[in-house]
Scaffold this active site. Structure first.
Site, PDB file in Angstrom:
ATOM      1  N   TRP A 152       0.851  -1.198   0.000  1.00 54.40           N
ATOM      2  CA  TRP A 152       0.000   0.000   0.000  1.00 54.40           C
ATOM      3  C   TRP A 152       0.883   1.243   0.000  1.00 54.40           C
ATOM      4  CZ3 TRP A 152      -4.636  -0.985  -1.435  1.00 54.40           C
ATOM      5  CH2 TRP A 152      -5.605   0.031  -1.422  1.00 54.40           C
ATOM      6  N   ASP A 228       0.064  10.972  -0.315  1.00 51.96           N
ATOM      7  CA  ASP A 228      -1.018  11.956  -0.260  1.00 51.96           C
ATOM      8  C   ASP A 228      -2.344  11.291   0.077  1.00 51.96           C
ATOM      9  OD1 ASP A 228      -1.362  10.621  -2.752  1.00 51.96           O
ATOM     10  OD2 ASP A 228      -2.413  12.363  -3.558  1.00 51.96           O
ATOM     11  N   GLU A 231      -3.457   8.481  -1.937  1.00 53.49           N
ATOM     12  CA  GLU A 231      -2.647   7.275  -1.766  1.00 53.49           C
ATOM     13  C   GLU A 231      -1.803   6.946  -2.988  1.00 53.49           C
ATOM     14  OE1 GLU A 231      -6.266   4.611  -0.638  1.00 53.49           O
ATOM     15  OE2 GLU A 231      -5.014   4.776   1.143  1.00 53.49           O
ATOM     16  N   GLU A 232      -1.423   7.949  -3.717  1.00 55.52           N
ATOM     17  CA  GLU A 232      -0.725   7.678  -4.974  1.00 55.52           C
ATOM     18  C   GLU A 232       0.681   8.227  -5.057  1.00 55.52           C
ATOM     19  OE1 GLU A 232      -3.538   9.337  -7.709  1.00 55.52           O
ATOM     20  OE2 GLU A 232      -4.576   7.417  -7.920  1.00 55.52           O
ATOM     21  N   GLU A 458     -18.658   6.333  -4.767  1.00 52.22           N
ATOM     22  CA  GLU A 458     -17.489   7.214  -4.737  1.00 52.22           C
ATOM     23  C   GLU A 458     -17.502   8.161  -5.933  1.00 52.22           C
ATOM     24  OE1 GLU A 458     -13.434   5.758  -5.976  1.00 52.22           O
ATOM     25  OE2 GLU A 458     -13.051   5.983  -3.817  1.00 52.22           O
TER      26      GLU A 458
HETATM   27  C1  NOJ Z   1      -6.272   2.820  -4.350  1.00 52.28           C
HETATM   28  C2  NOJ Z   1      -6.311   4.206  -3.849  1.00 52.28           C
HETATM   29  O1  NOJ Z   1      -7.156   4.278  -2.764  1.00 52.28           O
HETATM   30  C3  NOJ Z   1      -6.731   5.156  -4.929  1.00 52.28           C
HETATM   31  O2  NOJ Z   1      -6.771   6.453  -4.443  1.00 52.28           O
HETATM   32  C4  NOJ Z   1      -5.758   5.044  -6.026  1.00 52.28           C
HETATM   33  O3  NOJ Z   1      -6.117   5.917  -7.060  1.00 52.28           O
HETATM   34  C5  NOJ Z   1      -5.684   3.626  -6.518  1.00 52.28           C
HETATM   35  N1  NOJ Z   1      -5.370   2.734  -5.428  1.00 52.28           N
HETATM   36  C6  NOJ Z   1      -4.681   3.472  -7.633  1.00 52.28           C
HETATM   37  O4  NOJ Z   1      -3.384   3.693  -7.139  1.00 52.28           O
HETATM   38  C1  NOJ Z   2      -9.439   6.085  -2.323  1.00 53.54           C
HETATM   39  C2  NOJ Z   2      -9.218   7.501  -1.980  1.00 53.54           C
HETATM   40  O1  NOJ Z   2      -8.306   8.052  -2.896  1.00 53.54           O
HETATM   41  C3  NOJ Z   2      -8.699   7.641  -0.577  1.00 53.54           C
HETATM   42  O2  NOJ Z   2      -8.602   9.001  -0.255  1.00 53.54           O
HETATM   43  C4  NOJ Z   2      -9.602   6.948   0.403  1.00 53.54           C
HETATM   44  O3  NOJ Z   2      -9.046   7.002   1.674  1.00 53.54           O
HETATM   45  C5  NOJ Z   2      -9.848   5.511   0.014  1.00 53.54           C
HETATM   46  N1  NOJ Z   2     -10.245   5.405  -1.355  1.00 53.54           N
HETATM   47  C6  NOJ Z   2     -10.937   4.882   0.874  1.00 53.54           C
HETATM   48  O4  NOJ Z   2     -12.133   5.567   0.709  1.00 53.54           O
END
Ligand code: NOJ
Ligand code: NOJ
Length: 646
Positions: A152, A228, A231-232, A458
């Site tokens: 992750w 960030d 999560e990227e 979402e």
């Molecule tokens: C899961 C993350 O929560 C999401 O924000 C991200 O865009 C995707 N993984 C792809 O990296």
């Molecule tokens: C993807 C989002 O980018 C992230 O901000 C969030 O925490 C997770 N999904 C779970 O909702």
């Protein structure tokens, strides 16, 4: 209006709620007036939040008490986890709703505090609580609060400050209501760990750019601070820095009220100095800096930070960067205009250039093909309601060169000057009305793309008909909707930024050593610094290209038999002659561990588990040593895999 029930409204509006309506079948009845939509959807959204919280949430069976699950979606995408960020933002909204009078929410808040006290002590791939707080940066956990071992984007440093902010709001309410002792003994220890983490890890240990200079795109190599909120990307994120700043400001005040020390809180002016100098590029705040990202830096994270920090009592030029701040207004215009591009979001071409539109995370987004998000579109409305509320309260609007373009879009005669409230129909009133109508138009966009059962996923597709996509029933989408309605109704969260002072002229950032302890009075187990011994797991397993080997076992370090938390093994020493997979893992000394290996096949084929259970006794530890103390020599027992050739 609040007494009108949702289903009777919907039946009255078109009889669409007969039986259960599958997601995406029908749009929210378009004839319903915006006010009625908001009234009905607000209740649906609040119920949507509560249905995703354990232990009684109807959509999340198995979730532990107080754990906020991101979405009931278990696959495509797998969101059946608790994220510290989503949970904290959701709880802040629940605490606000509670303070506004919804007393039924109190047990949820108390459960949350209890759950987080425990969670802080769960050792995970980001680290542990002891000795250095590293584990607090872990972004997500299993629904029962156990660690998640999969790969992750970690650590994510916005979780601890957001959690502190939610708990501080509740603590301040408790103090005002005569429960200072409870805060001091029970909640403060949880908050103190999070503040320690902020003070210790907010700082990028490399020189800052000079004040006013933004080097986001200079490509300079710097140490990364963390992932960030999306999560990227690893670097510094406006959203994270803003949350860190706020938590230290409020933390200092609470500490003082309680007579507690907060060493970390002394960093607040330095965090502000960074916030103030590093992100602004003259037109907008660059969302992520201190890394190499192939992006323009236009990112919803800035607007979301500002609404999360809204304070009706802070002036528009407050260093806390309120929605009515000139730079924030400029940033808002750049952000929204980016998504007016019809080749980016085709559904937006139906809207006139003065209307709200559908908004997403950032223009380069490709996650689920990069679509508008409900929580960001409602966030835009909230942002504008916040600005209007502050202007109304102070009785004037100052337009300057930085914010002029924002205003001329809505009030073409706008000039760089101060408009005072002097008549019921003058320019001041006209601007307020125009911005309010603009805010409402973003909610109308959400209405247009909300299914008739009121569920909020979402995302919704950027192409017609804009159907919901990605995670269903996203807790954060629901919480964002509720929060937006608070502002629209004129309910403002407690102040925090009233007396903040400008950043120092020269930044001299630092980091404070954190003090960490399990918050036992809130229910945390009394963990001590563990004694671990490193085990090197080695298994011979012939695999085809695209197949992976995982290690799964009964101990929490091995994911407690959760396949999702199994440890991925490495194949960097793999040869045909020696088909070796390995994983080096610190385990609790003296523990007897049961484990087995599993093959993850390609093309979505089922996993293949070993047909035997293995056991191993973890050797006694050698203090301070991370050397391998035991090495296994296993060979996969069970079927071989075969490629699905997809
Ligand atoms: C899961 C993350 O929560 C999401 O924000 C991200 O865009 C995707 N993984 C792809 O990296
Ligand atoms: C993807 C989002 O980018 C992230 O901000 C969030 O925490 C997770 N999904 C779970 O909702």
């Amino acid at each position: 209006m609040r007494s009108r029930t949702t289903s009777s409204l919907l039946l009255a509006a078109g009889g669409l709620l007969l039986g259960s309506v599958p997601l995406a079948v029908a749009e929210w009845p378009q004839g319903v007036p915006l006010d009625d939509f908001i009234t009905a959807e607000r209740d649906i959204a609040l119920q949507g939040v509560l249905a995703n919280i354990g232990p009684n949430g109807t959509k999340v069976p198995g979730a532990g008490a107080g754990f906020v699950i991101a979405s009931p979606s278990r696959t495509s995408p797998p969101y059946f986890y608790t994220w510290t960020r989503d949970a904290a933002l959701t709880l802040k909204t629940l605490v606000d709703d509670f303070i506004f009078g919804n007393t039924a929410l109190r047990p949820y808040i108390d459960d949350y505090i209890h759950s987080q006290a425990i969670l802080q002590t769960v050792t995970n791939p980001s680290g542990a609580l002891l000795p250095n707080g590293g584990g607090l940066g872990e972004p997500k956990f299993n629904p029962d609060g156990s660690r998640y071992n999969g790969n992750w984007g970690r650590p994510q440093r916005d979780g601890p400050p957001l959690r502190a902010v939610a708990m501080i709001a509740y603590s301040n309410w408790l103090i005002e209501n005569g429960e200072l002792e409870r805060v001091n003994k029970t909640i403060w220890p949880v908050i103190a760990n999070d503040l320690s983490y902020v003070g210790q890890y907010w700082y990028v240990p490399s020189p800052f750019p000079p004040k006013g200079h933004n080097d986001a795109n200079s490509g300079a190599s710097r140490n990364s601070t963390g992932f960030d909120l999306w999560e990227e990307v690893s670097g510094s994120s406006f959203f994270t820095t803003h949350a860190q700043y706020r938590s230290l400001v409020e933390g200092a005040e609470l500490a003082q009220a309680l007579g507690q020390p907060c060493i970390a809180c002394a960093q607040a002016p330095q965090v502000l100095c960074f916030l103030d100098s590093a992100y602004w590029n003259g037109e907008y705040f660059t969302g992520n800096i201190n890394g190499n990202f192939n992006r323009d830096g236009v990112d919803a994270n800035v607007m979301l930070a500002s609404i999360a920090g809204f304070d009706i009592n802070a002036s528009c030029d407050s260093p806390s960067l309120q929605p009515c701040h000139s730079r924030m207004l400029s940033n808002f215009k750049v952000f929204v205009d980016t998504f007016r591009n019809p080749s980016l979001y085709p559904i937006n071409s139906q809207f006139p250039s003065t209307s709200g539109i559908a908004l997403g995370r950032y223009p380069e987004d490709i996650y689920y093909t990069g679509n508008p998000w409900y929580l960001i579109t409602t966030g835009a409305a909230e942002f504008l309601y916040d600005a209007v509320a502050r202007w109304s309260k102070q009785g004037f609007i100052t337009v300057d060169d930085t914010s002029l373009a924002f205003f001329t879009d809505l009030y073409p005669d706008a000039e760089a000057k101060t408009y005072k409230k002097c008549s019921k129909t003058g320019p001041f009133r006209q601007i307020l009305d125009a911005v309010t109508a603009y805010a409402d138009s973003f909610v109308s966009v959400v209405q247009q793309y909300t299914p008739s059962d009121g569920s909020l996923a979402e995302q919704f597709l950027k192409t017609a008909p804009g159907s919901p996509t990605s995670a269903s029933d996203l807790t954060w989408s629901y919480a964002a909707f509720v929060g937006m309605t608070h502002r629209r109704e004129g309910h403002f969260p407690p102040s925090w930024a009233q007396s903040v002072t400008p950043a120092p002229e020269t930044c001299s950032p630092g980091s404070t050593a954190g003090i960490y302890a399990p918050a036992t009075a809130a229910g945390a187990p009394n963990v001590t610094i563990g004694c671990t011994s490193t085990v090197l797991f080695v298994v011979n397993a012939s695999t085809y290209y695209g197949e992976n080997i995982y290690l799964s076992g009964n101990s929490s370090d091995l994911g407690k038999w959760y396949l999702d938390s199994a440890m991925p093994m490495q194949s960097s020493n793999y040869t045909d002659a020696r088909p070796m997979w390995f994983a080096q893992i610190p385990l609790t000394a003296g523990e007897t561990v049961t484990y087995k290996y599993a093959r993850e096949q390609d093309c979505g084929q089922p996993w293949i588990w070993e047909t035997v259970n293995r056991t191993l006794e973890v050797p006694a530890c050698v203090e301070g040593s991370t050397e391998v103390l035991l090495e296994t020599d296993d060979a996969f027992v069970g079927e071989r895999g075969s490629s699905g050739a997809c």
